[in-house]
Design a protein around this motif. Sequence first.
Motif, PDB file in Angstrom:
ATOM      1  N   SER A 120      72.773  59.911  33.427  1.00  0.00           N
ATOM      2  CA  SER A 120      72.294  59.723  32.070  1.00  0.00           C
ATOM      3  C   SER A 120      73.402  59.112  31.229  1.00  0.00           C
ATOM      4  O   SER A 120      74.579  59.349  31.474  1.00  0.00           O
ATOM      5  N   PRO A 121      73.046  58.325  30.207  1.00  0.00           N
ATOM      6  CA  PRO A 121      74.057  57.718  29.338  1.00  0.00           C
ATOM      7  C   PRO A 121      74.909  58.797  28.670  1.00  0.00           C
ATOM      8  O   PRO A 121      74.472  59.931  28.486  1.00  0.00           O
TER       9      PRO A 121
ATOM     10  N   THR B   6      74.803  64.727  23.433  1.00  0.00           N
ATOM     11  CA  THR B   6      73.800  65.389  22.599  1.00  0.00           C
ATOM     12  C   THR B   6      73.296  66.668  23.256  1.00  0.00           C
ATOM     13  O   THR B   6      73.170  67.715  22.612  1.00  0.00           O
ATOM     14  N   CYS B   7      73.012  66.584  24.552  1.00  0.00           N
ATOM     15  CA  CYS B   7      72.442  67.736  25.254  1.00  0.00           C
ATOM     16  C   CYS B   7      73.461  68.845  25.488  1.00  0.00           C
ATOM     17  O   CYS B   7      73.080  69.993  25.746  1.00  0.00           O
TER      18      CYS B   7
ATOM     19  N   LYS C 173      71.734  54.313  20.802  1.00  0.00           N
ATOM     20  CA  LYS C 173      73.072  54.194  20.216  1.00  0.00           C
ATOM     21  C   LYS C 173      73.514  55.486  19.538  1.00  0.00           C
ATOM     22  O   LYS C 173      74.697  55.724  19.376  1.00  0.00           O
ATOM     23  N   ASP C 174      72.532  56.315  19.112  1.00  0.00           N
ATOM     24  CA  ASP C 174      72.895  57.533  18.397  1.00  0.00           C
ATOM     25  C   ASP C 174      71.763  58.550  18.525  1.00  0.00           C
ATOM     26  O   ASP C 174      70.741  58.298  19.174  1.00  0.00           O
ATOM     27  N   GLU C 175      71.962  59.703  17.850  1.00  0.00           N
ATOM     28  CA  GLU C 175      70.981  60.778  17.948  1.00  0.00           C
ATOM     29  C   GLU C 175      69.638  60.391  17.341  1.00  0.00           C
ATOM     30  O   GLU C 175      68.593  60.873  17.769  1.00  0.00           O
ATOM     31  N   ARG C 176      69.666  59.503  16.356  1.00  0.00           N
ATOM     32  CA  ARG C 176      68.403  59.055  15.765  1.00  0.00           C
ATOM     33  C   ARG C 176      67.554  58.339  16.809  1.00  0.00           C
ATOM     34  O   ARG C 176      66.346  58.576  16.920  1.00  0.00           O
ATOM     35  N   ASP C 177      68.182  57.461  17.594  1.00  0.00           N
ATOM     36  CA  ASP C 177      67.451  56.775  18.655  1.00  0.00           C
ATOM     37  C   ASP C 177      66.921  57.777  19.679  1.00  0.00           C
ATOM     38  O   ASP C 177      65.798  57.631  20.192  1.00  0.00           O
TER      39      ASP C 177
END
Length: 327
Positions: free
Chosen positions: A26-27, A33-34, A65-69
């Motif tokens: 995974s990226p 994030t996880c 690119k970020d948590e929003r994506d």
Amino acid sequence: STMQPLAAILASVLLAAAAMADPGPSPAIIDATCSVFAKTCAYPSHDYCVNVLSTSDPASAASAKDERDLAIIPANATAHNVTRTVDLIDDLSHELARCSESYARDMGGKVASALGDLVAGRKPGDKLLDAYNLGPSNCTLAVMLRWGYSKNLLAHENSANAALVLLARNIARLVPNSNRTASPAAIMNSMCSSLLYNMYPGYDYCVGVLSSDDPAAAAAARNTRDLAIIAANATAHNITSTVKLIGGLLSDLAECKVSYGRMGSTVDGALGDLVAGHDAPAGAASKLGDAAGDALSCDMVMSRRRGAAKNVLHQENWHNFVSARFA
């Protein structure tokens, strides 16, 4: 809490799917994030997070690119789940409405006609067997062929109606065999002992139905015809109860559809905020939290009438709840 094992089950399913899909590493943004979820005992787990973000939309995950994506991925998945659940509610409602018609008009009509024959001293022929085929058998097949046992809202009711109408039919086939000099209890015992119990529970069931549905009529029974009338009347009463229950279930499903319509609109609003890049992601989070509450509302509605064990939307409701909360 009850949420942890439910989420664990869902996570294990996603893990298995991920293993088959073999998405590869995974990226870094997903791992970072996880990792937040690895520090808490609450759902969802780290593995759940990685697998949802990696497998729901691999292309979007790879370009995130970020948590929003990343948030857009499970929000989109939730929106798709909501659409599928609404479709399921529509399909279940359609089949329930068909079952109601089968019971009220088709089966009810045959039983009423058979009762008329018995009261008038005629044999009802195959009317009670036709009632079985038109009511519980038809309703069971309509649901089972499409979804299997798991979505059969009327499994118990279909079985109960089948047992009753087949009992009435088999007693009616013995008419006019009887002993007018015997007591009502002796007539009942002799008749219930002579039936073949291949399609309903047995001797105790036969005696129980005839004794309890109309005790006064049972105590005054003079022959097998009187017992057949009792069994046919019991079937008619059960049909009425089943149609009433179906009406309640249709009302519950309609209430769930309203909840999911609201959930879909709320998730769409959150997606719009995220995609537009609004500066207040907490607003999207709040909307997704509210959306999760709508899934729980449906779960409570579907459990209140007959308990959680007969809630055929429980799996979908909890899946949607967890998905929205995760987003």
